[in-house]
Design a protein around this motif. Structure first.
Motif, PDB file in Angstrom:
ATOM      1  N   GLU A  22       0.773  -1.253  -0.042  1.00  0.00           N
ATOM      2  CA  GLU A  22      -0.021  -0.012   0.084  1.00  0.00           C
ATOM      3  C   GLU A  22       0.926   1.215   0.092  1.00  0.00           C
ATOM      4  N   ILE A  23       1.942   1.242   0.854  1.00  0.00           N
ATOM      5  CA  ILE A  23       2.881   2.311   0.705  1.00  0.00           C
ATOM      6  C   ILE A  23       3.618   2.409  -0.616  1.00  0.00           C
ATOM      7  N   LEU A  24       4.170   1.442  -1.153  1.00  0.00           N
ATOM      8  CA  LEU A  24       4.796   1.597  -2.526  1.00  0.00           C
ATOM      9  C   LEU A  24       4.229   0.404  -3.635  1.00  0.00           C
ATOM     10  N   PRO A  25       2.772   1.149  -4.010  1.00  0.00           N
ATOM     11  CA  PRO A  25       2.095  -0.026  -5.107  1.00  0.00           C
ATOM     12  C   PRO A  25       2.799  -0.116  -6.379  1.00  0.00           C
ATOM     13  N   ALA A  26       2.428  -1.256  -6.981  1.00  0.00           N
ATOM     14  CA  ALA A  26       3.029  -1.467  -8.278  1.00  0.00           C
ATOM     15  C   ALA A  26       2.373  -0.157  -9.409  1.00  0.00           C
ATOM     16  N   THR A  27       1.208   0.008  -9.115  1.00  0.00           N
ATOM     17  CA  THR A  27       0.665   0.899 -10.027  1.00  0.00           C
ATOM     18  C   THR A  27      -0.028   1.944  -9.284  1.00  0.00           C
ATOM     19  N   LEU A  28      -0.506   3.092  -9.714  1.00  0.00           N
ATOM     20  CA  LEU A  28      -0.910   4.234  -8.828  1.00  0.00           C
ATOM     21  C   LEU A  28      -2.494   3.716  -8.544  1.00  0.00           C
ATOM     22  N   PRO A  29      -2.738   3.937  -7.508  1.00  0.00           N
ATOM     23  CA  PRO A  29      -4.105   3.712  -6.868  1.00  0.00           C
ATOM     24  C   PRO A  29      -5.290   4.551  -7.729  1.00  0.00           C
ATOM     25  N   GLN A  30      -6.480   3.923  -7.960  1.00  0.00           N
ATOM     26  CA  GLN A  30      -7.431   4.862  -8.518  1.00  0.00           C
ATOM     27  C   GLN A  30      -7.895   5.850  -7.551  1.00  0.00           C
ATOM     28  N   LYS A  31      -8.144   5.571  -6.405  1.00  0.00           N
ATOM     29  CA  LYS A  31      -8.350   6.512  -5.314  1.00  0.00           C
ATOM     30  C   LYS A  31      -7.525   6.425  -4.260  1.00  0.00           C
ATOM     31  N   GLU A  32      -7.011   7.774  -3.833  1.00  0.00           N
ATOM     32  CA  GLU A  32      -6.219   7.986  -2.711  1.00  0.00           C
ATOM     33  C   GLU A  32      -6.941   7.551  -1.433  1.00  0.00           C
ATOM     34  N   PRO A  33      -6.245   6.593  -0.672  1.00  0.00           N
ATOM     35  CA  PRO A  33      -6.692   6.042   0.679  1.00  0.00           C
ATOM     36  C   PRO A  33      -6.931   7.321   1.467  1.00  0.00           C
ATOM     37  N   THR A  34      -8.169   7.176   2.378  1.00  0.00           N
ATOM     38  CA  THR A  34      -8.386   8.187   3.320  1.00  0.00           C
ATOM     39  C   THR A  34      -7.515   7.765   4.727  1.00  0.00           C
ATOM     40  N   ARG A  35      -6.683   8.635   5.077  1.00  0.00           N
ATOM     41  CA  ARG A  35      -5.934   8.790   6.315  1.00  0.00           C
ATOM     42  C   ARG A  35      -6.713   9.281   7.432  1.00  0.00           C
ATOM     43  N   PRO A  36      -6.541   8.793   8.505  1.00  0.00           N
ATOM     44  CA  PRO A  36      -7.225   9.367   9.870  1.00  0.00           C
ATOM     45  C   PRO A  36      -6.897  11.004  10.063  1.00  0.00           C
ATOM     46  N   ARG A  37      -7.771  11.378  10.396  1.00  0.00           N
ATOM     47  CA  ARG A  37      -7.866  13.123  10.578  1.00  0.00           C
ATOM     48  C   ARG A  37      -7.426  13.351  11.978  1.00  0.00           C
ATOM     49  N   PRO A  38      -6.680  14.514  11.968  1.00  0.00           N
ATOM     50  CA  PRO A  38      -6.334  14.806  13.586  1.00  0.00           C
ATOM     51  C   PRO A  38      -7.566  15.211  14.183  1.00  0.00           C
TER      52      PRO A  38
END
Length: 333
Positions: free
Chosen positions: A258-274
């Motif tokens: 997930e950190i270094l994907p072979a191809t660019l993901p179609q949708k950016e993952p949602t990280r937890p917000r402060p």
């Protein structure tokens, strides 16, 4: 004490006439010949004056603000009413007049119930004008802030008063946030990670406001051949502000793929917000004092030490030393 309005003739008649004047102008042949840009500016000025007259009418409707009950000072002495006092109030629409009844005792300043009912400041400038002054001062130079305020509102604030309003806007900063933070979020269900972060920011200062060591260095540089610097450089002209922030956040667990994907993901993952993030800075306090305040805020948010404390800092070695020292003193891993 609360203020009673005094029945007056229709105070909105003047505003009604102003509105009729605007609509009459817009119906006229003169308005049909005006270009749109000129019409906008003219209508804005007429509309602002209409707003001023509407505000004045409302204030006239509430005058003179006589008290419902006997007025007493802080010592409990009953004050006697005085003739109606009129004060000017500079608003975002322009200057209006507030007529109100005063109450005073021997040798004491008068109290005005209508001022309290309207929550008017002691000086001439309304709280909304003061708010906009503070916003403009944060953007850039005072001179530019004065021009912007006059360009986009009906308020006129001379430079000296502009500077004084800015200073007064910051006088209750610490007390305000102490009250705001007291008891807030201490028992809230928040993320298991408590983040503390601190940084430094150089702020260009007037020479007399530099710290003593920097003043001496600046004076020595001024006498040397290296006094002139390239564009954008400010040697011995800055004072370091300590900037701190604190918040809680949920962990964000990811796989290597997930950190270094072979191809660019179609949708950016949602990280937890402060959560409940607080950011503050100080030019007056030393860095160690700001860091101590940050630890005190962290202890208030996590009094039982159930969260994982994480400190984020760049390569500033004194800041790292302060963080490690305070963590050891408080036995915080």
């Amino acid at each position: 004490m609360s203020a009673l309005p005094c029945p007056v003739a229709d105070p909105f008649a003047v505003a009604d006439d102003a509105y009729a004047t605007i609509t009459k102008f817009l119906h006229s042949e003169e308005a049909r010949r005006v270009k749109h840009s000129d019409l906008e500016r003219q209508l804005e000025a007429m509309g602002r004056e209409l707003m001023r007259k509407l505000l004045q009418a409302h204030l006239d409707l509430r005058q003179p603000g006589e008290a419902r009950e006997p007025v007493r000072d802080a010592a409990g002495a009953t004050l006697t009413p005085t003739p109606v006092h009129t004060r000017s109030l500079e608003t975002i629409f322009g200057t209006v007049e507030v007529a109100r009844t005063g109450y005073r005792g021997g040798g004491t300043p008068s109290l005005h119930p209508l001022d309290g009912a309207l929550n008017l400041p002691q000086e001439k400038y309304s709280l909304e004008v003061r708010r906009r002054v503070a916003i403009e001062a944060a953007k850039g130079a005072f001179d530019e802030g004065i021009k912007t305020l006059e360009r986009y509102s009906g308020a006129h604030v001379p430079k000296r008063q502009f500077e004084e309003l800015v200073m007064r806007a910051a006088q209750d900063f610490e007390a305000f946030y102490e009250e705001r933070q007291r008891g807030a979020h201490a028992d809230a269900e928040t993320g298991p990670i408590l983040v503390l972060t601190v940084d430094g920011k150089g702020v260009v200062m007037r020479p007399e406001d530099l710290r003593e060591a920097t003043q001496r260095a600046a004076a020595a540089r001024a006498k040397s051949f290296t006094a002139r610097l390239g564009a954008g450089r400010r040697l011995h002209a800055k004072r370091m502000a300590s900037v701190a922030a604190i918040y809680t956040v949920a962990p964000w667990v990811r796989t290597p793929e997930e950190i270094l994907p072979a191809t660019l993901p179609q949708k950016e993952p949602t990280r937890p917000r402060p959560e409940h993030k607080r950011v503050w800075a100080s030019l007056a306090q030393a860095p160690e004092a700001v860091i101590k305040e940050m630890f005190a805020e962290a202890s208030r948010r996590d009094p039982k030490r159930q969260k994982r404390w994480v400190a984020l800092v760049d390569g500033n070695l004194p800041q790292i030393d302060h963080l490690q020292q305070l963590a050891e003193e408080r036995n915080i891993p």
